[in-house]
Design a protein around this motif. Structure first.
Motif, PDB file in Angstrom:
ATOM      1  N   MET A  10      26.598 -23.757   7.877  1.00  0.00           N
ATOM      2  CA  MET A  10      26.114 -25.037   7.775  1.00  0.00           C
ATOM      3  C   MET A  10      25.525 -25.598   8.943  1.00  0.00           C
ATOM      4  O   MET A  10      25.157 -26.769   9.036  1.00  0.00           O
ATOM      5  CB  MET A  10      27.210 -25.876   6.998  1.00  0.00           C
ATOM      6  N   ASN A  48      22.831 -30.135   5.812  1.00  0.00           N
ATOM      7  CA  ASN A  48      23.723 -30.031   4.798  1.00  0.00           C
ATOM      8  C   ASN A  48      24.756 -31.080   4.804  1.00  0.00           C
ATOM      9  O   ASN A  48      25.258 -31.531   3.645  1.00  0.00           O
ATOM     10  CB  ASN A  48      24.591 -28.556   4.852  1.00  0.00           C
ATOM     11  N   THR A  66      24.926 -24.850   1.615  1.00  0.00           N
ATOM     12  CA  THR A  66      23.799 -24.860   2.836  1.00  0.00           C
ATOM     13  C   THR A  66      22.853 -23.971   2.505  1.00  0.00           C
ATOM     14  O   THR A  66      22.728 -23.059   1.711  1.00  0.00           O
ATOM     15  CB  THR A  66      24.543 -24.678   3.956  1.00  0.00           C
TER      16      THR A  66
END
Lengths: 307, 508
Positions: free
Chosen positions: B253, A238, B283
């Motif tokens: 995350m 991410n 995420t």
């Protein structure tokens, strides 16, 4: 600025122990080993576990495997050299220097998601700059999170620097404006702006960041000279999205990779460099203000193979 | 979140559903893609390997059921395994879809009180924010709570919790008491206050007992799982205070390392549950799977925003549904129920049926909708929509515009939009910083919606779905900015049965 070079060796001493662990484990995995398919698979696992990402791992592994099959390489030493070379090529020396203004204060805007470690990282930067004889002013633009301004104030008292703050819940861009004025008036060498943590998916908060940036640009020519994105080393893939979105909003120029003192490897910065070309400039390796290091690709490779 | 993971599964199912019989080769091939997607979603390598192996075994050992497409059977296997991985069997797991409200399961009340909850985790995972959200969650359920500041080393952490406690006291719904406990003179620099927190926690719990508080939340300092001194401190706190619940706070995350840190915290403390924070980011959330896998402890809550009420109870089957692109209609309905009373809903339905919906009703609905959360998050709960939304920017600002336009109308105009001529539109546009043509567009859409609503009220359920889909296809979506939203039943429809069933069960 070059200044980080001079302190690098000093900081490095503190990390000698960690480095030994790194090196030892690299040795045990690669050095002196004959290269075979088993070793390549082991290497692949280590890379994935370091959060390097499926894509980059596949590229590296494919290339190593091709070289191995073509008989160009046959030992773990070759593989290590290859990986070090790859990373060095990704991060040439000049990429890792902190930008500076030719005249007037250098403005460093520090951004990141919630809990990335922005304020602690700022304390570290500040401490290193002070040791290098620079005068620093801090701007507390996190007017949102409860206690954030106070947190920065505590650091500023410990480090002996001035902090410009605004109202809790006020406009962070206004604080940035005041901080720029203060930095100019005091002829500070560096102004570091702390911002509120924000998830990159929150459009309005990202726009606020753009506004802070443009306020700075109007106040100080060429500013902000450095926009640092603080990334938690424990982050996974991410982080790539974060790098993209923060760059879109605020033009990130470098990464401060925080919390690299745990078991996390922060390998995602490799994927980030490949996708967005943003270099890592510093790493944070502890909780005290001295726990900052300039980024070193070679040490980074070694760390990646630590158990 | 989980969007790209959904994509990968969609890919797998597309590959399989076209084929009459499932061969080992094509299942293996498809699982390769799923493996990469899971890794890309930050699920730990070991977990991925276990997961794909299990699915593969199940798929290959699967008996072909007459009349059921093999592709669909695999969907079920993947879904069940995913739910299992996230904590719970599809029927009974963590939260029974049709079951009762779960407040009691997630933070059980202990007698004699106070119930002691200890939060722990890495730096920056979101412990202090979560402590505040938990307090608000308990307050809403009529349980008094004490927030105790046991983070003595991060600068201003105590002040932060104090402010958070004040927010909960002032702003969170409910009338239960909110206490705050701290010993400000014991705050010290990093590494210099080790073990001081132990005494602070003990005194906090004593104080809570004296005050007759229902639940104490201990907000401990963030620490690395490899810092032996600090981990020992946590163990001491646990030994002395005997918390009923030790909750590990984990950033959703987090990457591969989630496995290592969770394992270490679990080994030291034996955690009873996990709270995943920052779930409102994009995420893909593989950390959830890794953490559950190594600790076996249930994921109790997820944090979904910065506001005090942005905390949800975790439901394994629902999240598995999200991963598979099945949506999470149950959560959506629950969110709506929190905001709209039954009577209000019926009153509105009545009006809709008679074609009497006014702009005011529309505005009211819009406001309700927005209280439920950001549009993108809500739409993501609809079956099949999540994976389509990942590249679409839905700006809640568009909704601001609509609100602004309606607010700029007179009462008469809101009752009867037909009277809007150019001059009125210009006035409204000026009042809402929009353009006259945008006003016109909004009014046309409002009319289309109210006509559709009138028609739909006399339709059967299946006709309704068809009508909604038709409307989506025309690209004539309800609101500007949502243009071209596909009809939501157009994809993933093979999986909706189970969601519907669960929904029905709930209603009963």
């Amino acid at each position: 600025m070059g200044l980080f070079r001079s302190i690098a060796s000093k900081v490095r001493q503190g990390l000698e122990k960690t480095r030994e662990v790194f090196v030892a484990s690299v040795r045990s995995l690669l050095l002196g080993k004959r290269l075979d398919e088993g070793l390549i698979l082991q290497l692949e696992r280590r890379l994935i576990e370091a959060d390097v990402g499926v894509k980059t791992t596949a590229r590296w592994i494919d290339s190593i495997r091709a070289d191995f099959k073509a008989g160009r390489i046959d030992s773990g030493d070759h593989v290590l050299a290859y990986l070090k070379g790859e990373l060095k090529r990704l991060w040439p020396e000049q990429d890792r220097e902190l930008a500076s203004a030719p005249r007037g204060p250098t403005v460093i805007l520090v951004t990141g998601v919630n809990g990335a470690g922005k304020t602690t990282s700022i304390a570290k930067l500040c401490s290193a700059l002070r040791k290098g004889g620079k005068s620093v002013v801090l701007g507390a633009c996190d007017t949102f999170r409860a206690g954030a301004v106070r947190q920065l104030e505590v650091w500023s008292e410990r480090l002996g620097v001035e902090v410009v703050k605004g109202q809790q819940g006020g406009d962070p861009a206004a604080v940035a404006f005041d901080a720029c004025a203060a930095a100019r008036a005091r002829h500070a060498d560096v102004l570091i702006l702390d911002t509120a943590g924000r998830l990159h998916t929150q459009d309005s908060l990202m726009r606020q960041l753009t506004k802070i940036r443009s306020v700075v640009a109007k106040q100080i020519a060429g500013g902000p000279h450095e926009v640092l994105l603080v990334l938690d080393a424990t982050l996974g893939q991410n982080a790539l999205r974060q790098a993209e979105e923060f760059t879109r909003a605020a033009g990130v120029t470098g990464i401060f990779l925080a919390k690299l003192d745990g078991t996390a490897k922060g390998g995602v910065v490799v994927a980030i460099k490949e996708a967005t070309n943003i270099p890592v400039k510093f790493i944070g390796v502890g909780e005290t203000p001295d726990d900052i290091q300039p980024f070193d690709p070679e040490a980074f490779v070694e760390a990646m193979f630590a158990e | 979140m989980f969007d790209r993971l959904s994509d990968a599964f969609h890919g797998l199912f597309r590959t399989l559903s076209g084929k009459g019989a499932i061969s080992e080769a094509n299942v293996r091939g498809a699982m390769g893609g799923v493996r990469a997607a899971l890794l890309d979603a930050d699920v730990h390598l070991n977990v991925v390997d276990t997961f794909t192996q299990r699915v593969l075994d199940d798929a290959l050992g699967m008996k072909v059921v007459e009349g059921v497409e093999p592709g669909q059977q695999i969907v079920k296997i993947v879904h069940d395994r995913l739910v299992e991985l996230l904590g719970g069997t599809p029927e009974t797991g963590g939260a029974t879809p049709g079951g009762p409200a779960l407040a009691s399961d997630h933070i059980p009340r202990m007698t004699p009180g106070p119930t002691v909850v200890m939060l722990c985790g890495l730096q920056g995972s979101g412990k202090t924010t979560t402590a505040g959200k938990l307090a608000a969650h308990l307050k809403k359920r009529g349980r008094s709570v004490m927030l105790a500041a046991a983070d003595l080393q991060r600068p201003a952490a105590v002040e932060q919790l104090e402010i958070v406690a004040q927010h909960v006291r002032d702003e969170a719904p409910g009338s239960a008491r909110v206490e705050f406990y701290a010993e400000k003179d014991r705050v010290a620099e990093y590494g210099k206050a080790v073990n001081v927190a132990v005494g602070v926690c003990r005194r906090a719990v004593d104080q809570a007992r004296k005050l007759g508080v229902d639940t104490v939340v201990l907000d401990t300092a963030g620490r690395l799982h490899v810092n032996d001194a600090l981990m020992a401190e946590l163990k001491q706190v646990q030994g002395l205070v005997q918390p009923h619940l030790v909750l590990l706070v984990v950033d959703a995350m987090t990457g591969q390392d989630a496995l290592h840190s969770a394992k270490a915290f679990h080994a030291a403390l034996g955690i009873d549950g996990v709270i995943l924070t920052k779930f409102d980011s994009d995420t893909r959330g593989g950390a959830a799977l890794s953490v559950k896998h190594v600790t076996g402890a249930p994921i109790r809550f997820i944090g979904t925003g910065e506001r005090l009420d942005a905390i949800e109870e975790f439901h394994a089957p629902r999240i598995a549904g999200r991963i598979l692109g099945m949506g999470d209609v149950v959560s959506l309905v629950e969110k709506a129920q929190e905001q709209v009373s039954q009577e209000e809903a019926e009153r509105l339905n009545e009006k809709l049926a008679r074609g009497q919906m006014t702009m005011d009703d529309f505005l009211g609905q819009l406001k309700t909708l927005r209280r439920m959360g950001p549009m993108k998050q809500l739409l993501g709960l609809l079956p099949g929509v999540g994976s389509m939304l990942k590249d679409v920017h839905i700006e809640d600002r568009q909704l601001d515009k609509v609100e602004g336009m309606i607010n700029s109308m007179t009462k008469e105009e809101r009752r009867n939009p037909a009277i809007l001529n150019m001059s009125r539109k210009r006035r409204i546009a000026a009042g809402s910083a929009t353009r006259p043509d945008e006003v016109g567009q909004m009014v046309r859409q409002f009319e289309a919606v109210s006509t559709l609503a009138r028609r739909m009220s006399s339709m059967s359920a299946s006709e309704k779905v068809r009508a909604a889909r038709e409307m989506g296809r025309q690209g004539d979506a309800m609101l500007p900015g949502l243009r071209g939203m596909p009809g939501y039943a157009s994809r993933g429809s093979t999986h909706t049965t189970s969601v519907k069933d669960r929904f029905k069960k709930r209603k009963r």
